[in-house]
Write a protein that holds these residues in place. Structure first.
Motif, PDB file in Angstrom:
ATOM      1  N   LEU A   1      30.367 -19.019  58.440  1.00 48.43           N
ATOM      2  CA  LEU A   1      31.273 -19.915  58.610  1.00 48.43           C
ATOM      3  C   LEU A   1      32.821 -19.214  59.319  1.00 48.43           C
ATOM      4  O   LEU A   1      33.585 -19.804  59.677  1.00 48.43           O
ATOM      5  CB  LEU A   1      31.838 -20.776  57.437  1.00 48.43           C
TER       6      LEU A   1
ATOM      7  N   GLN B   1      32.949 -17.593  61.915  1.00 43.76           N
ATOM      8  CA  GLN B   1      33.141 -17.661  63.258  1.00 43.76           C
ATOM      9  C   GLN B   1      33.786 -19.182  63.366  1.00 43.76           C
ATOM     10  O   GLN B   1      34.346 -19.303  64.480  1.00 43.76           O
ATOM     11  CB  GLN B   1      31.726 -17.625  64.034  1.00 43.76           C
ATOM     12  N   VAL B   2      33.305 -19.907  62.658  1.00 50.45           N
ATOM     13  CA  VAL B   2      34.039 -21.305  62.905  1.00 50.45           C
ATOM     14  C   VAL B   2      35.454 -21.112  62.678  1.00 50.45           C
ATOM     15  O   VAL B   2      36.288 -21.741  63.320  1.00 50.45           O
ATOM     16  CB  VAL B   2      33.480 -22.284  61.757  1.00 50.45           C
TER      17      VAL B   2
ATOM     18  N   GLY C   1      37.283 -19.456  65.409  1.00 47.50           N
ATOM     19  CA  GLY C   1      37.418 -20.579  66.656  1.00 47.50           C
ATOM     20  C   GLY C   1      38.841 -21.337  66.393  1.00 47.50           C
ATOM     21  O   GLY C   1      39.529 -21.511  67.290  1.00 47.50           O
TER      22      GLY C   1
END
Lengths: 290, 324
Positions: free
Chosen positions: B291, B293-294, B297
């Motif tokens: 998560l 990386q989410v 972003g």
């Protein structure tokens, strides 16, 4: 070297190319009108296929699932235009292009990680009852012909829409000369939203068409985006017709490369091919300078 | 006006010396906890990558979205040459540097000489990232595919008497501080630095007053890519394992971009501050797993929308005026 009869490969390539053209046409229109290179466009494809696949797993009827997927892509696309991209519309020139690219890239990463981690197994495959059709001594997969037909029809419809309808003419005029179109009374805001919605519809249909001949996994979004972007580069950004031709060229070349040297190396060879093409024709096949 | 500039330069020099001191003595505090030194070394490597990206994107507006791929090419060349014992360590690292520098030059040449705009470079380098990943995963016999391959521990000469991670820490710190010093010197005292500052402000006008923008861009691309190749090779030797996931877009490019944007584009101090924050954040968020990386972003979108100029600029504009 080639296991499959070349004409079949060409048809395969054309189908892939038309699918890429659908995605790239949306990208081109959005870039032309809003000045945003939408890196998250490939994720729109995935959003609709994932939604459809998940609904199908829960046993909903096929048309409903497909419609819901389409709705999801359109909703995301409108959200992107109205909310996410709002900060960039006040900017001008290169700054705007850059920030637009960056924001959509970040959104793409966000969506990609969110989709892959939440629905890692939401593969969409739409299988058809009749597997093959014989014609002129060659055996075709029905799915291929059908998907090629649907893609071509969609592109023709897009072409007619841009050429004939009032909205299409407004979109083209805004792409060519924004100030001039504004003076004639064309609302930028309204048509920007319309273009994003059309982009969403095209992306989602591209996902379904791909689902007819292959399996669309949740992790392929970035690959779709990059291939479509390369199609845009070759076709010349801002030219929807160039995009269609470039899509078919790239689709056929890519399919032949895959059959000859394998998927992984085909990507590299395709990139080299496009680099050479850009060196020879820097403005795309029939595109304009960008 | 000149006095003011001189004062800032002196301040910059003081900041640089402070930074050197901190970077030299910091690992000595943690010499008994290898994990902390490991994280700090990783942070240093990411700062070097961020420096490259900062020069490419911040200073000359060439959006290279293939930082991970370039570093990875460097690492794979060195790793494979060492595994097959074809040449020594020094030669293979030099070869990595030159190869990646050449690729960077070619990409820059394509986009600059052909007068294609910034997004063209973005698209192209993104495609390079995809091609690199496919190549690495596809050529299983040479690169080991998804799982990668191990690299033997190499001798670093005089540094060998230190604990494992501390060796690479000092190697990376030396690279980073040299890079920072050279950039500082170039920017402050030479004609190239002058050209850089002009290009940041306005490309067209700098062309009009006689700066060869294309040449500056290409030189930057060669040097920054070379640095990427070099640092990538060292990073491979440091981690002793080379796999595609270390050099992927999500695991390397995104953090590097976060570091540069958070710290401040086109600043010399930015990457240092950015990487320190991101490393701490990364450790603090480890429990989130994929998560993260989410979240990255999302943070990137928010930063770009509301905090585009970074911390250095924020401090300069909002906080420093309070004291003067």
């Amino acid at each position: 070297m080639l296991d499959i009869f070349p004409p079949l490969l060409i048809i395969d390539g054309i189908v892939l190319g038309l699918t890429l053209s659908l995605i790239a046409a949306g990208l081109t229109m959005i870039y032309g009108l809003a000045g945003v290179l939408n890196i998250s466009h490939g994720e729109l494809v995935i959003i609709s296929t994932v939604t459809a696949a998940v609904l199908l797993q829960f046993g909903s009827p096929l048309p409903l699932a497909l419609l819901a997927g389409l709705g999801a892509a359109v909703a995301l696309s409108s959200f992107l235009e109205r909310v996410v991209l709002r900060p960039i519309y006040g900017l001008e020139g290169e700054e705007r292009v850059l920030l637009g690219l960056y924001i959509t890239l970040a959104l793409a990463i966000f969506l990609h990680s969110a989709l892959v981690s939440t629905f890692p197994l939401a593969y969409l495959t739409l299988s058809l009852p009749i597997p093959t059709v014989s014609f002129l001594g060659l055996t075709f997969r029905t799915a291929q012909l059908l998907s090629g037909g649907i893609a071509a029809t969609t592109l023709v419809a897009l072409f007619l829409f841009l050429k004939r309808s009032w909205s299409g003419m407004a979109i083209r005029s805004l792409t060519q000369n924004e100030v001039g179109a504004l003076i004639c009374g064309v609302s930028v805001k309204r048509y920007r939203l319309l273009v994003f919605i059309i982009g969403g519809v095209l992306a989602s249909s591209a996902g379904y068409i791909r689902g007819l001949v292959a399996t669309v996994g949740p992790e392929t979004g970035l690959e779709f985006t990059i291939l479509a972007l390369l199609v845009c580069v070759v076709g010349g950004v801002r030219s929807v017709y160039g995009t269609i031709i470039a899509g078919i060229v790239i689709g056929v070349v890519y399919t032949f490369l895959i059959a000859m040297i394998g998927t992984y190396l085909a990507n590299v060879a395709l990139l080299v091919f496009i680099m050479l093409l850009v060196l020879i024709k820097p403005y795309g096949i029939i595109g304009e300078r960008w | 006006m000149t006095a003011q500039i001189r004062i800032t330069r002196r301040n910059q020099l003081i900041a640089f010396i402070t930074l050197c001191t901190v970077y030299i003595f910091l690992p000595l505090l943690f010499i008994n906890t290898p994990y902390v030194v490991f994280i700090m070394t990783q942070m240093l490597f990411f700062t070097i990558f961020a420096y490259s990206f900062n020069f490419l994107f911040g200073f000359t507006r060439q959006l290279f979205l293939c930082i991970g791929a370039f570093a990875g090419i460097g690492a794979y060349i060195t790793g494979i040459l060492l595994r097959e014992s074809i040449v020594g360590v020094v030669e293979s690292v030099i070869l990595s540097t030159l190869t990646v520098g050449f690729i960077g030059w070619f990409v820059s040449y394509l986009s600059v000489r052909r007068r294609l705009v910034v997004i063209f470079t973005g698209i192209f380098t993104l495609a390079i990232t995809l091609a690199f990943n496919n190549l690495v995963i596809g050529l299983v016999d040479i690169t080991g595919g998804e799982t990668g391959f191990r690299v033997r521990l190499v001798s670093l000469g005089l540094l060998d008497s230190l604990p494992l991670y501390v060796r690479f820490y000092y190697l990376a710190a030396a690279t980073l501080l040299t890079t920072a010093f050279i950039s500082f010197y170039l920017l402050s005292y030479t004609k190239i630095g002058y050209a850089f500052r002009c290009i940041i402000d306005d490309e067209v006008s700098s062309g009009l007053i006689g700066i060869d923008v294309a040449k500056i861009k290409m030189i930057t691309a060669v040097l920054a890519s070379g640095l990427l190749g070099y640092a990538g090779a060292l990073y491979g030797l440091f981690s002793q394992l080379i796999t595609p996931s270390y050099y992927g877009f999500l695991s390397l490019d995104i953090p590097v971009q976060l570091i540069v944007i958070l710290g401040g584009r086109a600043t010399l101090l930015g990457p240092f501050i950015g990487s320190a924050i991101i490393s701490i954040l990364n450790e603090a968020l480890k429990f989130l797993g994929p998560l993260t990386q989410v979240l990255y972003g999302l943070i990137l979108v928010l930063l770009l929308a509301f905090f585009r100029n970074g911390i250095v600029d924020f401090v300069k504009r909002r906080i420093v005026p309070w004291f003067f």
